[in-house]
Design a protein around this motif. Sequence first.
Motif, mmCIF file in Angstrom:
data_model
loop_
_atom_site.group_PDB
_atom_site.id
_atom_site.type_symbol
_atom_site.label_atom_id
_atom_site.label_comp_id
_atom_site.label_asym_id
_atom_site.label_seq_id
_atom_site.Cartn_x
_atom_site.Cartn_y
_atom_site.Cartn_z
ATOM 1 N N VAL A 123 0.803 -1.231 0.000
ATOM 2 C CA VAL A 123 0.000 0.000 0.000
ATOM 3 C C VAL A 123 0.835 1.281 0.000
ATOM 4 N N LYS A 124 2.163 1.170 0.154
ATOM 5 C CA LYS A 124 2.946 2.391 0.348
ATOM 6 C C LYS A 124 3.163 3.207 -0.921
ATOM 7 N N GLY A 125 2.841 2.663 -2.092
ATOM 8 C CA GLY A 125 3.053 3.410 -3.325
ATOM 9 C C GLY A 125 1.877 4.245 -3.780
ATOM 10 N N TYR A 126 0.803 4.269 -3.017
ATOM 11 C CA TYR A 126 -0.396 4.986 -3.463
ATOM 12 C C TYR A 126 -0.267 6.493 -3.220
ATOM 13 N N ARG A 127 -0.910 7.263 -4.090
ATOM 14 C CA ARG A 127 -0.850 8.715 -3.978
ATOM 15 C C ARG A 127 -1.604 9.208 -2.748
ATOM 16 N N TYR A 128 -2.783 8.592 -2.496
ATOM 17 C CA TYR A 128 -3.600 8.972 -1.351
ATOM 18 C C TYR A 128 -3.912 7.731 -0.522
ATOM 19 N N GLY A 129 -3.843 7.879 0.794
ATOM 20 C CA GLY A 129 -4.188 6.800 1.699
ATOM 21 C C GLY A 129 -5.269 7.260 2.661
ATOM 22 N N ILE A 130 -6.320 6.472 2.776
ATOM 23 C CA ILE A 130 -7.452 6.816 3.646
ATOM 24 C C ILE A 130 -7.688 5.650 4.596
ATOM 25 N N GLN A 131 -7.717 5.938 5.883
ATOM 26 C CA GLN A 131 -7.958 4.913 6.884
ATOM 27 C C GLN A 131 -9.194 5.274 7.699
ATOM 28 N N ASP A 189 -0.125 11.009 0.666
ATOM 29 C CA ASP A 189 -0.966 11.934 1.429
ATOM 30 C C ASP A 189 -2.004 11.101 2.166
ATOM 31 N N ALA A 190 -1.897 11.049 3.491
ATOM 32 C CA ALA A 190 -2.701 10.114 4.276
ATOM 33 C C ALA A 190 -3.675 10.848 5.191
ATOM 34 N N PHE A 191 -4.869 10.261 5.342
ATOM 35 C CA PHE A 191 -5.930 10.874 6.129
ATOM 36 C C PHE A 191 -6.650 9.794 6.934
ATOM 37 N N SER A 192 -6.976 10.126 8.173
ATOM 38 C CA SER A 192 -7.803 9.254 8.996
ATOM 39 C C SER A 192 -9.199 9.860 9.056
ATOM 40 N N VAL A 193 -10.200 9.091 8.633
ATOM 41 C CA VAL A 193 -11.580 9.557 8.609
ATOM 42 C C VAL A 193 -12.341 8.876 9.744
ATOM 43 N N TYR A 194 -12.839 9.682 10.682
ATOM 44 C CA TYR A 194 -13.570 9.184 11.848
ATOM 45 C C TYR A 194 -15.054 9.425 11.641
ATOM 46 N N SER A 195 -15.841 8.361 11.695
ATOM 47 C CA SER A 195 -17.266 8.469 11.344
ATOM 48 C C SER A 195 -18.164 8.726 12.543
ATOM 49 N N GLY A 196 -17.633 8.667 13.764
ATOM 50 C CA GLY A 196 -18.455 8.931 14.933
ATOM 51 C C GLY A 196 -18.878 7.692 15.695
ATOM 52 N N ASP A 197 -18.579 6.481 15.192
ATOM 53 C CA ASP A 197 -18.981 5.236 15.845
ATOM 54 C C ASP A 197 -17.876 4.193 15.681
ATOM 55 N N THR A 198 -17.913 3.174 16.546
ATOM 56 C CA THR A 198 -16.942 2.084 16.463
ATOM 57 C C THR A 198 -17.602 0.731 16.687
ATOM 58 N N GLY A 199 -18.053 0.458 17.904
ATOM 59 C CA GLY A 199 -18.497 -0.879 18.285
ATOM 60 C C GLY A 199 -19.882 -1.252 17.830
ATOM 61 N N HIS A 200 -20.606 -0.335 17.215
ATOM 62 C CA HIS A 200 -21.908 -0.656 16.652
ATOM 63 C C HIS A 200 -22.064 0.080 15.331
ATOM 64 N N ILE A 201 -23.023 -0.348 14.533
ATOM 65 C CA ILE A 201 -23.208 0.216 13.190
ATOM 66 C C ILE A 201 -24.199 1.373 13.237
ATOM 67 N N ASN A 202 -23.773 2.495 12.672
ATOM 68 C CA ASN A 202 -24.632 3.667 12.498
ATOM 69 C C ASN A 202 -24.688 3.939 10.998
ATOM 70 N N GLU A 203 -25.789 3.561 10.366
ATOM 71 C CA GLU A 203 -25.877 3.668 8.906
ATOM 72 C C GLU A 203 -25.797 5.112 8.429
ATOM 73 N N LEU A 204 -26.346 6.033 9.206
ATOM 74 C CA LEU A 204 -26.336 7.432 8.794
ATOM 75 C C LEU A 204 -24.915 7.972 8.705
ATOM 76 N N THR A 205 -24.110 7.772 9.777
ATOM 77 C CA THR A 205 -22.735 8.289 9.748
ATOM 78 C C THR A 205 -21.851 7.461 8.813
ATOM 79 N N ALA A 206 -22.184 6.168 8.620
ATOM 80 C CA ALA A 206 -21.429 5.351 7.667
ATOM 81 C C ALA A 206 -21.600 5.883 6.249
#
Length: 315
Positions: A123-131, A189-206
């Motif tokens: 994965v290290k050769g990509y122009r953009y990385g999103i986690q 260019d790497a970015f961490s995207v936080y959706s507001g939830d972790t241990g349960h599914i929130n379809e709206l924020t997903a």
Amino acid sequence: MIKETLYSTDSYLREEFKVEGFRFGNTGEDADPAACIIGSMRGNEFQQLFICSLLVKRLKELETSGAIVGDHEILVIPSLNNSSMNVGMRYWVSDNSDINREFPGNPQGEPTSRLAANIFEKVKGYRYGIQFPSFYRKGDFIPHVRMQPTGKESASLANLFGLPYVITSKSRSFDVKTLNYNWQINGTDAFSVYSGDTGHINELTAKQAVSAVLRFLTRMGILKYNCHNGYIASIIEEEDMAEVKTKASGFFRRLVNVGEEVHKEQLLGEILDPYEGDIISEVHSNVDGIVFYAKKDPMILENASAFQIIKKLHE
């Protein structure tokens, strides 16, 4: 779309462990590695895995309609740790280690270090990385983009996701072992995207997270996709947020939610005696601002952080 196994290894008392990826666009030798997107690394990151499943589904549709521009290739890796998810553990099953503290990894090291080394090579050769990582605090928080402080981060690019906030913070000792940090120092260019939830599914924020990624890929010329413009993000230093701490321990009754505007001295929560039920302490705001983070556990300790508040400009 091409589905492939990116890494596999024998697993003690279980079937073979596999990390699978989904490639979209041009997957030939002349492909332009445009964007890599990675989901869950920990066994409780169900929301992160769910986001990637929605993204895979949408990218299949966009690829079929010819919406991936030129020779661009997009790689989605929904999970690096499905074994821990299967057995209800947060970290690696055999030694309780954290994959996102092992990058860039050691091919001859312990299991998570070998996994990190093999995946990072791919994965290290990509122009953009999103986690899609999980937030380091347990509770609710406003969806945002976060950047590791490497000196190579770009707040202007992070703005293009169209989420309400871009959060920056001071460097911490463990940052150098994270995927985001190692992506950046290797030219992604790497970015961490936080959706507001972790241990349960929130379809709206997903769905909001999926839209943010597709919006970014469109603005970077990788996709042709009609999307809502989103927000003009505010760039916030995490250290500039106000911490609201407790003065007692007990049951925690939260009275405000994330995203709410609050004023100084406003009552934000109450702490109840766990045996007698009386209110033994109140939690008041110490600034005017917007609630960025709010704890949601049923009990809280004394001197614990109950809220983070984005201060208003005049503060």
